[in-house]
Motif scaffolding. Structure first.
Motif, PDB file in Angstrom:
ATOM      1  N   GLU A   5       0.836  -1.192   0.000  1.00  0.00           N
ATOM      2  CA  GLU A   5       0.000   0.000   0.000  1.00  0.00           C
ATOM      3  C   GLU A   5       0.878   1.252   0.000  1.00  0.00           C
ATOM      4  N   PRO A   6       0.356   2.363  -0.531  1.00  0.00           N
ATOM      5  CA  PRO A   6       1.111   3.634  -0.475  1.00  0.00           C
ATOM      6  C   PRO A   6       1.498   3.979   0.958  1.00  0.00           C
ATOM      7  N   GLY A   7       2.717   4.401   1.125  1.00  0.00           N
ATOM      8  CA  GLY A   7       3.219   4.744   2.451  1.00  0.00           C
ATOM      9  C   GLY A   7       3.973   3.621   3.128  1.00  0.00           C
ATOM     10  N   THR A   8       3.886   2.402   2.591  1.00  0.00           N
ATOM     11  CA  THR A   8       4.639   1.292   3.158  1.00  0.00           C
ATOM     12  C   THR A   8       6.036   1.241   2.546  1.00  0.00           C
ATOM     13  N   ILE A 171      30.030  16.746  -0.812  1.00  0.00           N
ATOM     14  CA  ILE A 171      30.351  17.596  -1.962  1.00  0.00           C
ATOM     15  C   ILE A 171      29.356  17.378  -3.099  1.00  0.00           C
ATOM     16  N   GLY A 172      28.250  16.716  -2.778  1.00  0.00           N
ATOM     17  CA  GLY A 172      27.163  16.611  -3.744  1.00  0.00           C
ATOM     18  C   GLY A 172      27.156  15.382  -4.624  1.00  0.00           C
ATOM     19  N   VAL A 173      27.974  14.391  -4.330  1.00  0.00           N
ATOM     20  CA  VAL A 173      27.946  13.149  -5.109  1.00  0.00           C
ATOM     21  C   VAL A 173      26.752  12.319  -4.641  1.00  0.00           C
ATOM     22  N   VAL A 174      25.843  12.032  -5.549  1.00  0.00           N
ATOM     23  CA  VAL A 174      24.635  11.294  -5.178  1.00  0.00           C
ATOM     24  C   VAL A 174      24.938   9.799  -5.225  1.00  0.00           C
ATOM     25  N   GLU A 175      25.639   9.331  -4.204  1.00  0.00           N
ATOM     26  CA  GLU A 175      25.901   7.900  -4.087  1.00  0.00           C
ATOM     27  C   GLU A 175      24.766   7.266  -3.281  1.00  0.00           C
ATOM     28  N   LEU A 176      24.951   6.052  -2.834  1.00  0.00           N
ATOM     29  CA  LEU A 176      23.856   5.305  -2.213  1.00  0.00           C
ATOM     30  C   LEU A 176      23.320   6.001  -0.970  1.00  0.00           C
ATOM     31  N   LEU A 177      24.185   6.500  -0.106  1.00  0.00           N
ATOM     32  CA  LEU A 177      23.718   7.117   1.132  1.00  0.00           C
ATOM     33  C   LEU A 177      22.904   8.369   0.855  1.00  0.00           C
ATOM     34  N   LEU A 178      23.399   9.256  -0.003  1.00  0.00           N
ATOM     35  CA  LEU A 178      22.658  10.477  -0.295  1.00  0.00           C
ATOM     36  C   LEU A 178      21.349  10.164  -1.014  1.00  0.00           C
ATOM     37  N   ALA A 179      21.363   9.184  -1.910  1.00  0.00           N
ATOM     38  CA  ALA A 179      20.122   8.777  -2.576  1.00  0.00           C
ATOM     39  C   ALA A 179      19.115   8.258  -1.551  1.00  0.00           C
ATOM     40  N   THR A 180      19.600   7.527  -0.548  1.00  0.00           N
ATOM     41  CA  THR A 180      18.725   7.030   0.517  1.00  0.00           C
ATOM     42  C   THR A 180      18.168   8.179   1.343  1.00  0.00           C
ATOM     43  N   GLN A 181      19.011   9.146   1.668  1.00  0.00           N
ATOM     44  CA  GLN A 181      18.554  10.293   2.448  1.00  0.00           C
ATOM     45  C   GLN A 181      17.511  11.106   1.681  1.00  0.00           C
ATOM     46  N   GLN A 182      17.713  11.257   0.384  1.00  0.00           N
ATOM     47  CA  GLN A 182      16.736  11.982  -0.432  1.00  0.00           C
ATOM     48  C   GLN A 182      15.402  11.245  -0.475  1.00  0.00           C
ATOM     49  N   THR A 183      15.466   9.915  -0.505  1.00  0.00           N
ATOM     50  CA  THR A 183      14.242   9.116  -0.490  1.00  0.00           C
ATOM     51  C   THR A 183      13.522   9.251   0.845  1.00  0.00           C
ATOM     52  N   ALA A 185      13.620  11.731   2.839  1.00  0.00           N
ATOM     53  CA  ALA A 185      13.055  13.071   2.963  1.00  0.00           C
ATOM     54  C   ALA A 185      11.654  13.154   2.374  1.00  0.00           C
ATOM     55  N   ARG A 186      11.306  12.219   1.483  1.00  0.00           N
ATOM     56  CA  ARG A 186       9.986  12.231   0.865  1.00  0.00           C
ATOM     57  C   ARG A 186       8.981  11.352   1.601  1.00  0.00           C
ATOM     58  N   ASN A 187       9.453  10.266   2.243  1.00  0.00           N
ATOM     59  CA  ASN A 187       8.496   9.334   2.829  1.00  0.00           C
ATOM     60  C   ASN A 187       8.647   9.145   4.342  1.00  0.00           C
ATOM     61  N   TYR A 188       9.761   9.627   4.926  1.00  0.00           N
ATOM     62  CA  TYR A 188      10.005   9.582   6.376  1.00  0.00           C
ATOM     63  C   TYR A 188      10.104   8.165   6.943  1.00  0.00           C
ATOM     64  N   LEU A 189      10.391   7.191   6.091  1.00  0.00           N
ATOM     65  CA  LEU A 189      10.604   5.816   6.563  1.00  0.00           C
ATOM     66  C   LEU A 189      12.091   5.649   6.891  1.00  0.00           C
ATOM     67  N   TYR A 194      17.310   3.192   5.928  1.00  0.00           N
ATOM     68  CA  TYR A 194      18.695   3.118   6.386  1.00  0.00           C
ATOM     69  C   TYR A 194      19.127   1.668   6.578  1.00  0.00           C
ATOM     70  N   PHE A 195      18.213   0.838   7.056  1.00  0.00           N
ATOM     71  CA  PHE A 195      18.530  -0.589   7.201  1.00  0.00           C
ATOM     72  C   PHE A 195      18.775  -1.219   5.836  1.00  0.00           C
ATOM     73  N   ALA A 196      17.941  -0.878   4.861  1.00  0.00           N
ATOM     74  CA  ALA A 196      18.119  -1.421   3.510  1.00  0.00           C
ATOM     75  C   ALA A 196      19.444  -0.965   2.912  1.00  0.00           C
ATOM     76  N   ALA A 197      19.783   0.321   3.097  1.00  0.00           N
ATOM     77  CA  ALA A 197      21.070   0.820   2.593  1.00  0.00           C
ATOM     78  C   ALA A 197      22.233   0.114   3.274  1.00  0.00           C
ATOM     79  N   GLY A 198      22.095  -0.101   4.584  1.00  0.00           N
ATOM     80  CA  GLY A 198      23.151  -0.810   5.301  1.00  0.00           C
ATOM     81  C   GLY A 198      23.359  -2.210   4.771  1.00  0.00           C
ATOM     82  N   MET A 199      22.275  -2.897   4.432  1.00  0.00           N
ATOM     83  CA  MET A 199      22.378  -4.246   3.881  1.00  0.00           C
ATOM     84  C   MET A 199      23.062  -4.237   2.522  1.00  0.00           C
ATOM     85  N   LEU A 200      22.807  -3.201   1.734  1.00  0.00           N
ATOM     86  CA  LEU A 200      23.472  -3.104   0.428  1.00  0.00           C
ATOM     87  C   LEU A 200      24.975  -2.891   0.600  1.00  0.00           C
TER      88      LEU A 200
END
Length: 224
Positions: A5-8, A171-183, A185-189, A194-200
């Protein structure tokens, strides 16, 4: 738990899949370039520290000790902002490779030096006795024996470089961590992503560790 569902988490991860995969791709590219560049610098640096003339050894020692004593974050900021002040303008991605590659190279230079100098002198004397030139001694006698000794610290350094890529977001490189943080910022999960990024990151570093273990097994015969 596994609702779509949306929001999950599953729904939001699917929505952000392209951004996260792009961030993972950038992390992988940075890691490969950094490790390869650092390894090449490390091999030549280690050989220079062990067998180079004293001016070369002095310059390499200054480089190795200085870079190892500077925090990685400072190197990253200098590579991007400091070089720009000197008139050298490079992209954030390139600045990240320069900073992390230089840091990796300094550590690998010391690792290679230690591996080469741990080989008994008798090995070198025997190679000289059968008429091998310096380049041949390195290729056929010294480096093959040093490989097995430097593989464990090489794996450790490679893993640290993968984790070091997370600092490039500053310095603005959109690597995995910054991409995760940007995500996030939109959904607050926060915890889920962060757990998913850590697993990657664990998956990437596990792959490197297994590669190191494979190389150790393939070089197990290089003993004396």
């Amino acid at each position: 738990m596994f609702s779509f569902e949306p929001g999950t988490f599953l729904f939001e991860a699917w929505v952000a899949r392209n951004q996260l995969l792009a961030g993972l791709s950038v992390t992988a590219q940075l890691s490969v370039l950094t490790i390869v560049a650092g390894s090449v610098v490390g091999v030549f640096g280690g050989i220079g520290l062990s067998y180079g003339p004293w001016p070369i050894r002095f310059l390499l020692r200054v480089y190795v000790d200085a870079v190892r004593g500077i925090p990685v974050l400072v190197l990253i900021l200098f590579s991007y902002y400091g070089l720009a002040l000197l008139g050298v303008h490079i992209s954030p991605f390139t600045a990240g490779v320069v900073a992390l590659g230089g840091f990796c190279g300094a550590h690998m230079s010391e690792t290679v030096r230690g591996a080469l100098e741990s080989i008994p002198v008798g090995q070198t004397e025997a190679a000289k006795a059968i008429g091998l030139r310096f380049g041949q001694r390195l290729r056929y006698v010294l480096l093959p024996q040093a490989i097995r000794r430097l593989l464990p610290p090489w794996v450790n350094t490679a893993v640290e470089m993968v984790k070091g890529t997370t600092l490039l977001s500053i310095i603005g490189v959109v690597e995995l961590l910054l991409a995760t943080q940007q995500t996030i910022a939109r959904n607050y999960l926060i915890l889920q992503f962060y757990f998913a990024a850590g697993m990657l990151y664990v998956l990437v570093n596990f792959t490197i560790s297994q590669l190191g273990a494979l190389l150790e097994r393939r070089t197990a015969h290089l003993r004396y």
